[in-house]
Design a protein around this motif. Structure first.
Motif, PDB file in Angstrom:
ATOM      1  N   HIS A 118       0.850  -1.192   0.000  1.00  0.00           N
ATOM      2  CA  HIS A 118       0.000   0.000   0.000  1.00  0.00           C
ATOM      3  C   HIS A 118       0.884   1.239   0.000  1.00  0.00           C
ATOM      4  O   HIS A 118       1.962   1.253   0.606  1.00  0.00           O
ATOM      5  CB  HIS A 118      -0.918   0.008   1.221  1.00  0.00           C
ATOM      6  N   SER A 125       0.278   5.531   0.384  1.00  0.00           N
ATOM      7  CA  SER A 125      -0.638   6.653   0.574  1.00  0.00           C
ATOM      8  C   SER A 125       0.174   7.871   1.014  1.00  0.00           C
ATOM      9  O   SER A 125       0.658   7.919   2.150  1.00  0.00           O
ATOM     10  CB  SER A 125      -1.709   6.316   1.610  1.00  0.00           C
ATOM     11  N   LYS A 161       0.500  12.322   0.661  1.00  0.00           N
ATOM     12  CA  LYS A 161      -0.056  13.606   0.237  1.00  0.00           C
ATOM     13  C   LYS A 161       0.901  14.710   0.636  1.00  0.00           C
ATOM     14  O   LYS A 161       1.431  14.718   1.753  1.00  0.00           O
ATOM     15  CB  LYS A 161      -1.424  13.837   0.871  1.00  0.00           C
ATOM     16  N   GLU A 181      -1.671  14.283  -4.405  1.00  0.00           N
ATOM     17  CA  GLU A 181      -1.810  13.076  -3.580  1.00  0.00           C
ATOM     18  C   GLU A 181      -1.674  11.832  -4.444  1.00  0.00           C
ATOM     19  O   GLU A 181      -2.051  11.835  -5.627  1.00  0.00           O
ATOM     20  CB  GLU A 181      -3.178  13.083  -2.883  1.00  0.00           C
ATOM     21  N   LYS A 212      -2.423   7.621  -3.877  1.00  0.00           N
ATOM     22  CA  LYS A 212      -2.891   6.530  -3.025  1.00  0.00           C
ATOM     23  C   LYS A 212      -3.173   5.317  -3.908  1.00  0.00           C
ATOM     24  O   LYS A 212      -3.921   5.418  -4.891  1.00  0.00           O
ATOM     25  CB  LYS A 212      -4.167   6.938  -2.282  1.00  0.00           C
TER      26      LYS A 212
END
Length: 324
Positions: A107, A109, A111, A165, A167
């Protein structure tokens, strides 16, 4: 002649062994085996690489396909690869990536909230298995607060500006370099024949000191040297010879053909193996031997099956002809 055996017993001598580099000698075999090992290390030793990317949010300057391609090229620690299943052969899952036998889930993620450009790197990938991580993260101690500013913080994936961002979810799967280069564990694998160099000492003594020095310097690599004490030409590094034949041409130009004889040993090879880090160079070599053995076993089994089919085929023909 049917009882003649062509069996050989290859030997290996390790010269230098590090995690990412292995140098060794392979002796008492022929070029077919040496090249088979080289090709298997490059194209058939399995590793793990990101093969599926599901992007939830991407407001960076790179499109989704570009990001997926860059993620796939990040080398991943693949010590488990030999025991894992290929996703196409796995009967324990439906290919969604949530399978302990054929997949590892990552994963990411990130920003950017500040005014400074934010580098998104392989270090930002969070793995579902702590033993399967990008190679540049493997050596990082858990108690470190992060990388120093002077150090490269992982493999760069993309740069984010304020408000941007990224993700995503990524799945790493087992594969081989024959299917895609991202699965190849080898940065380079080379081998060369071991040279056998013989200087004609009697002919060499007919040269003056200046001629000897000129002949030594005709070699592009430092193979020969003029001993200042004895004023004799000696071989200092035979393996530096690149089969360029410059010294042979120089000897002929000086009117001294046969001054040196250079042969390649047909049953002796010097290997240099460099790993991407996904698999240690030494383990890559061991895995290649196991794969080569399995291939030879398959050939032997196929040969035995063909012999059996021939025997039963003759028996069947005899039965159909009324012999039984």
């Amino acid at each position: 002649m049917d009882n003649v055996s062509y069996q050989r017993f290859p030997t290996v001598r390790i010269r230098d062994m590090k995690d990412d580099v292995l140098k060794f000698e392979l002796r008492d075999t022929d070029a077919s085996i040496a090249n088979a090992l080289r090709r298997i290390m490059i194209a058939e030793v399995p590793t793990l690489a990101i093969d599926l990317v599901e992007i939830e949010t991407n407001s960076s300057v790179l499109n989704d396909e570009f990001l997926a391609h860059r993620l796939g090229l990040i080398p991943i620690i693949s010590d488990r690869a030999m025991e894992m299943r290929l996703s196409r052969d796995c009967d324990a899952c439906d290919g969604d990536g949530r399978c302990e036998y054929c997949s590892i889930e990552f994963h990411l993620s990130v920003k950017c909230t500040g005014d400074q450009t934010l580098d998104v790197t392989s270090f930002d990938l969070q793995s579902s298995d702590p033993t399967v991580v990008p190679v540049d993260c493997a050596g990082r101690a858990a108690d470190l607060g992060g990388f120093d500013s002077s150090e490269q913080r992982g493999i760069l994936i993309v740069k984010l500006r304020k408000g941007q961002e990224l993700k995503l979810r990524a799945i790493a799967r087992k594969g081989i370099g024959k299917d895609h280069a991202k699965w190849s564990p080898a940065a380079t694998v080379t081998f060369q024949y071991e040279p056998d160099i013989h200087i004609n000492e009697a002919l060499m003594e007919t040269l003056s000191l200046e001629e000897k020095q000129e002949w030594v310097e005709s070699s592009p690599t430092k193979v020969f040297e003029l001993d200042p004490a004895t004023q004799q030409v000696v071989v200092v590094d035979p393996e530096a010879y690149t089969y360029d034949e410059e010294v042979l041409k120089k000897a002929e130009a000086m009117g001294k053909p046969g001054l040196v004889e250079i042969y390649s040993k047909e049953d002796s090879f010097i290997f240099t193996v460099e790993s991407t880090g996904a698999v240690k160079a030494s383990q890559m070599f061991l895995n290649a031997i196991e794969i080569l053995k399995s291939k030879l076993d398959a050939v032997r089994l196929s040969f035995d099956t063909e012999e059996a089919d021939d025997q039963f085929g003759e028996l069947g023909a005899h039965m159909r002809g009324g012999g039984i």
